[in-house]
Design a protein around this motif. Structure first.
Motif, PDB file in Angstrom:
ATOM      1  N   GLN A 229      74.102  21.354   3.685  1.00  0.00           N
ATOM      2  CA  GLN A 229      74.245  22.398   2.674  1.00  0.00           C
ATOM      3  C   GLN A 229      74.021  23.777   3.282  1.00  0.00           C
ATOM      4  O   GLN A 229      74.736  24.739   2.965  1.00  0.00           O
ATOM      5  CB  GLN A 229      73.269  22.149   1.530  1.00  0.00           C
ATOM      6  N   ASN A 230      73.032  23.893   4.172  1.00  0.00           N
ATOM      7  CA  ASN A 230      72.788  25.169   4.839  1.00  0.00           C
ATOM      8  C   ASN A 230      73.967  25.555   5.726  1.00  0.00           C
ATOM      9  O   ASN A 230      74.317  26.740   5.823  1.00  0.00           O
ATOM     10  CB  ASN A 230      71.514  25.088   5.672  1.00  0.00           C
ATOM     11  N   ILE A 232      77.073  24.760   5.208  1.00  0.00           N
ATOM     12  CA  ILE A 232      78.198  25.137   4.350  1.00  0.00           C
ATOM     13  C   ILE A 232      78.016  26.543   3.799  1.00  0.00           C
ATOM     14  O   ILE A 232      78.969  27.328   3.729  1.00  0.00           O
ATOM     15  CB  ILE A 232      78.345  24.123   3.200  1.00  0.00           C
ATOM     16  N   GLN A 233      76.785  26.892   3.434  1.00  0.00           N
ATOM     17  CA  GLN A 233      76.542  28.165   2.772  1.00  0.00           C
ATOM     18  C   GLN A 233      76.246  29.311   3.731  1.00  0.00           C
ATOM     19  O   GLN A 233      76.478  30.470   3.397  1.00  0.00           O
ATOM     20  CB  GLN A 233      75.381  28.030   1.783  1.00  0.00           C
ATOM     21  N   SER A 234      75.716  29.000   4.903  1.00  0.00           N
ATOM     22  CA  SER A 234      75.237  30.054   5.794  1.00  0.00           C
ATOM     23  C   SER A 234      76.182  30.249   6.969  1.00  0.00           C
ATOM     24  O   SER A 234      76.222  29.426   7.892  1.00  0.00           O
ATOM     25  CB  SER A 234      73.818  29.714   6.295  1.00  0.00           C
ATOM     26  N   GLN A 235      76.935  31.336   6.958  1.00  0.00           N
ATOM     27  CA  GLN A 235      77.765  31.681   8.100  1.00  0.00           C
ATOM     28  C   GLN A 235      76.908  32.114   9.276  1.00  0.00           C
ATOM     29  O   GLN A 235      77.258  31.887  10.435  1.00  0.00           O
ATOM     30  CB  GLN A 235      78.730  32.816   7.718  1.00  0.00           C
ATOM     31  N   GLN A 260      84.852  25.774  10.206  1.00  0.00           N
ATOM     32  CA  GLN A 260      85.369  24.709   9.342  1.00  0.00           C
ATOM     33  C   GLN A 260      85.200  23.343   9.987  1.00  0.00           C
ATOM     34  O   GLN A 260      84.866  22.368   9.311  1.00  0.00           O
ATOM     35  CB  GLN A 260      86.842  24.970   9.024  1.00  0.00           C
ATOM     36  N   ARG A 263      81.452  22.345   9.878  1.00  0.00           N
ATOM     37  CA  ARG A 263      81.084  21.923   8.526  1.00  0.00           C
ATOM     38  C   ARG A 263      81.648  20.538   8.220  1.00  0.00           C
ATOM     39  O   ARG A 263      80.962  19.689   7.633  1.00  0.00           O
ATOM     40  CB  ARG A 263      81.614  22.933   7.507  1.00  0.00           C
TER      41      ARG A 263
END
Length: 296
Positions: A229-230, A232-235, A260, A263
């Protein structure tokens, strides 16, 4: 008996709808898997659909070497295995007495359990309770509050109630105690429903996310769901991974990996274990749910 034209039409429509629903669930997973195995240029240009383009495993290599995914995976295994074992022990220990008609207070305890399915204390009282028990930053904060699922308990109780009373009486004539009845009669006959409930509990623990964020502050104890989750959310996290992997290396293959792809590799690492386990439990899952949820 031959099916009528209306029945053939019904079957055709049913199979079509089910096929569309199955593909809608399967194709996104196949696409993510293809992205995780594809080259940077193919991913960036949008050429990847349901088959890897310019096959490469660099995204998984970067995931293992640049992130704590191995540690998070081990944490997920610990949470899932121990949590599922505890869940099944307490579910069996509660379901067996509630299935016996001579158990005093059987109706009261059953109604109390059903009450918890309709009403709950809420998020803040649960957190304060876990904190007052000193369970923060401990996996017991994940295991203890949900150690028994009310729904799973009722399913198991219903299954135990359907076991023929003649078997129980015959075992008692042979001098079997309550523990003997549970271990020699009930549990061996309950393998399908036990496997199904274990799958329910296991998937719940493996995918646990919010409870881990709420109760576990030490990042070294976070599970795979939180890590993915981190990612996916954190660029910024992905940029740090790329920077770390590029330091001191002249390997151009590292530069061929996109956020991508990383992830997608993380998502597949989280999904694949459950995909592998489910086929082995599927026959028990179907049979156990049918038998355990129908009385008569």
């Amino acid at each position: 008996m031959r099916a009528t034209r209306g029945e053939h039409l019904f079957y055709a429509i049913t199979y079509t709808i089910l096929s569309v629903l199955a593909l809608s669930c399967l194709l996104p997973l196949v696409h993510i898997f293809a992205v995780s195995l594809s080259d940077n240029d193919a991913v960036m240009s949008g050429k990847v659909s349901f088959w890897p383009v310019q096959f490469t495993l660099e995204s998984y290599k970067l995931l293992v070497e640049g992130t704590p995914i191995v540690r998070s995976f081990n944490n997920s295994v610990i949470i899932t295995v121990i949590g599922t074992i505890l869940n099944m022990i307490f579910t069996v220990m509660a379901g067996y007495p509630l299935s016996r008609k001579y158990f005093y207070g059987r109706r009261f305890f059953s109604m109390a359990i059903v009450f918890t399915m309709l009403f709950s204390a809420g998020l803040i009282p649960n957190f304060l309770l876990v904190k007052s028990l000193g369970l923060l930053d401990s996996y017991w904060s994940l295991w203890l509050p949900g150690i028994v699922s009310a729904w799973n308990l009722l399913v198991l109780r219903s299954f135990f109630e359907n076991i023929p009373e003649e078997l129980v009486e015959a075992a008692r004539i042979d001098g079997c105690s309550e523990w003997g009845l549970l271990g020699r009669i009930f549990l061996p006959l309950s393998l399908p429903v036990l496997a199904a409930l274990s799958l329910f509990y296991g998937v719940g623990h493996w995918n646990s996310f919010f409870s881990v964020l709420m109760y576990i502050n030490d990042s070294a104890k976070h599970n795979l769901s939180v890590l993915v989750q981190n990612m996916i959310q954190s660029q910024q996290l992905l940029n740090e991974i790329n920077h770390q992997m590029n330091m001191g290396t002249a390997d151009d293959s590292i530069n061929k990996i996109t956020p991508q792809s990383i992830r997608a590799a993380g998502i597949m690492t989280m999904v694949i274990p459950m995909v592998i386990v489910y086929p082995f439990l599927q026959k028990f899952f179907v049979k156990g749910m049918l038998i355990g949820s129908i009385k008569g």
